[in-house]
Design a protein around this motif. Structure first.
Motif, mmCIF file in Angstrom:
data_model
loop_
_atom_site.group_PDB
_atom_site.id
_atom_site.type_symbol
_atom_site.label_atom_id
_atom_site.label_comp_id
_atom_site.label_asym_id
_atom_site.label_seq_id
_atom_site.Cartn_x
_atom_site.Cartn_y
_atom_site.Cartn_z
ATOM 1 N N CYS A 1 33.861 145.209 41.706
ATOM 2 C CA CYS A 1 33.196 144.454 42.765
ATOM 3 C C CYS A 1 34.084 143.311 43.245
ATOM 4 N N ASP A 2 34.679 142.584 42.321
ATOM 5 C CA ASP A 2 35.552 141.460 42.683
ATOM 6 C C ASP A 2 36.715 141.929 43.549
ATOM 7 N N THR A 3 37.294 143.062 43.189
ATOM 8 C CA THR A 3 38.440 143.592 43.934
ATOM 9 C C THR A 3 38.027 144.024 45.340
ATOM 10 N N VAL A 4 36.922 144.744 45.431
ATOM 11 C CA VAL A 4 36.447 145.219 46.734
ATOM 12 C C VAL A 4 36.063 144.049 47.630
ATOM 13 N N TYR A 5 35.365 143.088 47.064
ATOM 14 C CA TYR A 5 34.854 141.993 47.879
ATOM 15 C C TYR A 5 35.939 141.012 48.332
ATOM 16 N N ALA A 6 37.133 141.200 47.829
ATOM 17 C CA ALA A 6 38.263 140.385 48.292
ATOM 18 C C ALA A 6 38.861 140.957 49.575
ATOM 19 N N THR A 7 38.358 142.119 50.019
ATOM 20 C CA THR A 7 38.864 142.756 51.241
ATOM 21 C C THR A 7 38.038 142.319 52.448
ATOM 22 N N ASP A 8 38.528 142.608 53.631
ATOM 23 C CA ASP A 8 37.861 142.201 54.868
ATOM 24 C C ASP A 8 36.464 142.803 54.996
ATOM 25 N N GLY A 9 35.546 141.987 55.484
ATOM 26 C CA GLY A 9 34.198 142.470 55.772
ATOM 27 C C GLY A 9 33.180 142.213 54.682
ATOM 28 N N TYR A 10 33.638 141.776 53.517
ATOM 29 C CA TYR A 10 32.726 141.555 52.397
ATOM 30 C C TYR A 10 32.582 140.071 52.054
ATOM 31 N N ASP A 11 32.814 139.203 53.019
ATOM 32 C CA ASP A 11 32.814 137.766 52.764
ATOM 33 C C ASP A 11 31.527 137.266 52.108
ATOM 34 N N GLU A 12 30.379 137.677 52.629
ATOM 35 C CA GLU A 12 29.107 137.225 52.074
ATOM 36 C C GLU A 12 28.905 137.721 50.643
ATOM 37 N N SER A 13 29.466 138.872 50.339
ATOM 38 C CA SER A 13 29.300 139.447 49.005
ATOM 39 C C SER A 13 29.958 138.588 47.939
ATOM 40 N N VAL A 14 31.074 137.959 48.271
ATOM 41 C CA VAL A 14 31.776 137.105 47.308
ATOM 42 C C VAL A 14 30.864 135.975 46.861
ATOM 43 N N GLN B 1 23.501 153.125 33.139
ATOM 44 C CA GLN B 1 23.490 153.130 34.602
ATOM 45 C C GLN B 1 24.786 152.593 35.207
ATOM 46 N N LEU B 2 25.695 152.156 34.351
ATOM 47 C CA LEU B 2 26.950 151.582 34.812
ATOM 48 C C LEU B 2 27.944 152.700 35.130
ATOM 49 N N ALA B 3 28.372 152.751 36.372
ATOM 50 C CA ALA B 3 29.266 153.820 36.817
ATOM 51 C C ALA B 3 30.649 153.695 36.195
ATOM 52 N N THR B 4 31.279 154.829 35.984
ATOM 53 C CA THR B 4 32.693 154.871 35.596
ATOM 54 C C THR B 4 33.500 154.914 36.885
ATOM 55 N N MET B 5 34.442 153.995 37.018
ATOM 56 C CA MET B 5 35.157 153.838 38.276
ATOM 57 C C MET B 5 36.639 154.169 38.157
ATOM 58 N N LYS B 6 37.173 154.761 39.210
ATOM 59 C CA LYS B 6 38.608 155.010 39.323
ATOM 60 C C LYS B 6 39.009 154.760 40.773
ATOM 61 N N GLY B 7 40.277 154.359 40.962
ATOM 62 C CA GLY B 7 40.761 154.187 42.317
ATOM 63 C C GLY B 7 41.224 152.779 42.604
ATOM 64 N N SER B 8 41.266 152.432 43.885
ATOM 65 C CA SER B 8 41.715 151.117 44.322
ATOM 66 C C SER B 8 41.048 150.781 45.652
ATOM 67 N N ALA C 1 42.551 149.865 48.268
ATOM 68 C CA ALA C 1 43.375 150.400 49.357
ATOM 69 C C ALA C 1 43.124 151.885 49.590
ATOM 70 N N GLU C 2 42.979 152.646 48.526
ATOM 71 C CA GLU C 2 42.818 154.098 48.627
ATOM 72 C C GLU C 2 41.374 154.550 48.517
ATOM 73 N N GLY C 3 40.504 153.675 48.073
ATOM 74 C CA GLY C 3 39.108 154.045 47.869
ATOM 75 C C GLY C 3 38.809 154.293 46.398
ATOM 76 N N TYR C 4 37.549 154.275 46.060
ATOM 77 C CA TYR C 4 37.113 154.437 44.668
ATOM 78 C C TYR C 4 36.262 155.697 44.492
ATOM 79 N N THR C 5 36.219 156.153 43.245
ATOM 80 C CA THR C 5 35.270 157.193 42.851
ATOM 81 C C THR C 5 34.370 156.594 41.777
ATOM 82 N N ALA C 6 33.098 156.864 41.871
ATOM 83 C CA ALA C 6 32.119 156.389 40.896
ATOM 84 C C ALA C 6 31.422 157.622 40.306
ATOM 85 N N THR C 7 31.377 157.711 38.985
ATOM 86 C CA THR C 7 30.727 158.851 38.333
ATOM 87 C C THR C 7 29.679 158.351 37.342
#
Length: 284
Positions: free
Chosen positions: A230-243, A264-271, A273-279
């Protein structure tokens, strides 16, 4: 857990949104054991038996098997039941998107049908849920089950309900589980709105026919995201309020996940820049 959870807060509004064994023997029991052991040392050990005549090794093996079985049952508990919240779009609170042609789809980033036709922007996210039969030890996939997922956009708004996006139905869709019990959706990483940890809602149905008829829900739950992602994603453009919103939350204090979120906690892979996968594995 269940649909009795506390309400969630969203943009100023309110909405509804889970020492073992004692090793200390009493003094008398210890003394009795010492006497028995002393007596046993005088007798050749041909084979140890339990009090019921069962060989001790068999009893130990049986106990170990029982413990393994118990552990397996605990690990295979059904997914925690959670609230669907006030924006399900399944007919239980106003609009019913499940009966609309086009809702069965894997890419849910854009609206479909007679909606505005917009596309939700954000970091790409692929979500794969594996639906399994809890009663069989989670080893049997629920082939033919159906899953409906929905979540907010990066601004924290829900299509069909939130102001400005009531004409959109993006970030909602249904998939039928394949032979492995899996459903996969292409979406965007949801934002974090005030009062709730970042999440995705989902409902499991026994069949695609049940899902598109919006009837006979098997399970309703939510998927949670790890904080580092979440921290990594919300540091990108468009997620200002989320931070800002995330800074005042934790999984431990969230109104839904505070009673336990490990299943209920997803296993995450990716970045980012390239996008994430949640399983996530979903025992039902």
């Amino acid at each position: 857990m269940g649909r009795h959870h506390a309400d969630e807060v969203h943009d100023g509004g309110v909405h509804e949104h889970d020492r073992g064994l004692s090793y200390d023997l009493p003094v008398l029991a210890r003394r009795r054991m010492i006497r028995l052991m002393a007596g046993a040392s005088l007798v050749p050990l041909v084979g140890c038996t339990s009090q019921d005549g069962t060989p001790a090794s068999s009893s130990a093996s049986s106990a170990k098997g029982s413990a393994s079985s118990s552990a397996s049952s605990a690990e295979c508990a059904t997914i925690p039941d959670e609230t669907a919240g006030p924006f399900p779009g399944d007919g239980s609170n106003g609009v019913n998107v499940l009966k609309e042609s086009g809702v069965v789809r894997s890419d849910i980033t854009s609206s479909f049908g007679d909606s505005a036709g917009g596309t939700a922007e954000g970091v790409p996210l692929t979500v794969t849920l594996t639906v399994v039969d809890a009663a069989s030890g989670c080893g049997t996939p629920k082939r033919g089950a159906a899953v409906y997922i929905w979540h907010c956009d990066r601004a924290g708004d829900y299509s069909l309900y939130s102001e400005g996006v009531t004409d959109e139905n993006w970030l909602r869709g249904v998939q039928e589980a394949d032979g492995s019990g899996q459903v996969t959706f292409r979406s965007i990483f949801p934002g974090c709105y005030a009062g709730r940890w970042p999440h995705i809602h989902f409902e499991v149905y026994g069949s695609l026919a049940d899902a598109t008829a919006a009837t006979s829900i098997t399970s309703t739950s939510q998927l949670a995201f790890p904080k580092d992602v979440c921290d990594t994603v919300y540091a990108t453009d468009g997620y200002d309020e989320s931070v800002r919103n995330l800074s005042s939350l934790s999984l431990e204090t969230d109104g839904i996940f505070s009673d336990g979120y490990s299943r209920q906690l997803a296993t995450m892979k990716g970045s980012a820049a390239e996008g994430y996968t949640a399983t996530l594995t979903v025992p039902v």
